[in-house]
Design a protein around this motif. Sequence first.
Motif, PDB file in Angstrom:
ATOM      1  N   LYS A  21      -2.095  -6.956  -1.108  1.00  0.00           N
ATOM      2  CA  LYS A  21      -1.545  -5.675  -1.531  1.00  0.00           C
ATOM      3  C   LYS A  21      -0.483  -5.232  -0.531  1.00  0.00           C
ATOM      4  CE  LYS A  21      -5.679  -3.994  -3.907  1.00  0.00           C
ATOM      5  NZ  LYS A  21      -6.718  -2.917  -3.954  1.00  0.00           N
ATOM      6  N   ALA A  22       0.474  -4.423  -1.015  1.00  0.00           N
ATOM      7  CA  ALA A  22       1.528  -3.911  -0.141  1.00  0.00           C
ATOM      8  C   ALA A  22       0.925  -2.975   0.904  1.00  0.00           C
ATOM      9  CB  ALA A  22       2.570  -3.174  -0.968  1.00  0.00           C
ATOM     10  N   ASN A  23       1.579  -2.878   2.040  1.00  0.00           N
ATOM     11  CA  ASN A  23       1.097  -2.004   3.110  1.00  0.00           C
ATOM     12  C   ASN A  23       1.198  -0.532   2.736  1.00  0.00           C
ATOM     13  OD1 ASN A  23       0.510  -4.139   4.854  1.00  0.00           O
ATOM     14  ND2 ASN A  23       2.590  -4.170   5.689  1.00  0.00           N
ATOM     15  N   TYR A  24       2.206  -0.196   1.919  1.00  0.00           N
ATOM     16  CA  TYR A  24       2.443   1.188   1.544  1.00  0.00           C
ATOM     17  C   TYR A  24       2.461   1.355   0.020  1.00  0.00           C
ATOM     18  CZ  TYR A  24       4.085   1.543   6.379  1.00  0.00           C
ATOM     19  OH  TYR A  24       4.183   1.502   7.746  1.00  0.00           O
ATOM     20  N   THR A  25       1.952   2.498  -0.431  1.00  0.00           N
ATOM     21  CA  THR A  25       1.976   2.822  -1.854  1.00  0.00           C
ATOM     22  C   THR A  25       2.881   4.023  -2.067  1.00  0.00           C
ATOM     23  OG1 THR A  25      -0.030   4.132  -1.528  1.00  0.00           O
ATOM     24  CG2 THR A  25      -0.288   1.877  -2.386  1.00  0.00           C
ATOM     25  N   PHE A  26       3.356   4.191  -3.299  1.00  0.00           N
ATOM     26  CA  PHE A  26       4.411   5.162  -3.598  1.00  0.00           C
ATOM     27  C   PHE A  26       4.132   5.793  -4.956  1.00  0.00           C
ATOM     28  CE2 PHE A  26       9.341   5.309  -4.414  1.00  0.00           C
ATOM     29  CZ  PHE A  26       9.313   6.693  -4.364  1.00  0.00           C
ATOM     30  N   LEU A  27       4.112   7.113  -5.007  1.00  0.00           N
ATOM     31  CA  LEU A  27       3.953   7.857  -6.255  1.00  0.00           C
ATOM     32  C   LEU A  27       5.193   8.701  -6.486  1.00  0.00           C
ATOM     33  CD1 LEU A  27       2.236   8.940  -8.666  1.00  0.00           C
ATOM     34  CD2 LEU A  27       1.375  10.698  -7.088  1.00  0.00           C
ATOM     35  N   SER A  28       5.739   8.634  -7.691  1.00  0.00           N
ATOM     36  CA  SER A  28       6.952   9.386  -8.024  1.00  0.00           C
ATOM     37  C   SER A  28       6.652  10.353  -9.166  1.00  0.00           C
ATOM     38  CB  SER A  28       8.064   8.403  -8.426  1.00  0.00           C
ATOM     39  OG  SER A  28       9.329   9.011  -8.383  1.00  0.00           O
TER      40      SER A  28
END
Length: 222
Positions: A21-28
């Motif tokens: 999994k990516a180190n960072y997650t992002f919600l827009s």
Amino acid sequence: MVAIPVLIFLLMTSFLPTAPKANYTFLSLGDSYTIGESVAEQDRWSVQLAGMLRKEGIDVASPAIIAKTGWTTAELQEAVKVSGNRNTYSLVSLLVGVNNQYRGQSQERYRTEFRELLQTAVQYTGGKSARVFVLSIPDWGASPFAAGRDRNKIAREIDQFNTIAKEECQKAAIAYVDITPPTRSATGDESQFASDGLHYSGKQMKLWAERALPVAKKLLTD
């Protein structure tokens, strides 16, 4: 004889590790400008931003998006509640307000509802306001759709709504990215607009992502 190596291959691949999994997650969070009305998914500004961050060596996942064309601040807040999304994200963006202006809703109402959305955005980061950023409202008066309308009035009202958003961001110690100027510079350039003549193209949204890039990078790495 052919079946044996195929079987061995299947057995081997069944034990291969899944992609990390990516180190960072992002919600827009937002409206038509976030969901990218009339453009391809890869052209959405937040998707482009995630790609730019990865090129900078920041391992961020493609954004989860809660947005829909036509949503006002109140409708976005209601949609967030209905979504049942209880996840926590490394980074959260917010771009909303154009439909409040378009529908003639009061600035006082916008201030109240926008403030509540900022609180919601911060909740999605686990209470870290330093992981939230806001984009200003684009000026749809610059679009072909606005031909024949009072573009000065539209611009003036957009500025008033953006002033409110900026003030509330300052109070909450949340980063604010001004993307309105390039939307106004797009007037007369069809390549800057989507096929519907109202929303912006991936080319224009790339400019938004570029403006947001140093801010998002700083929020994730500080």
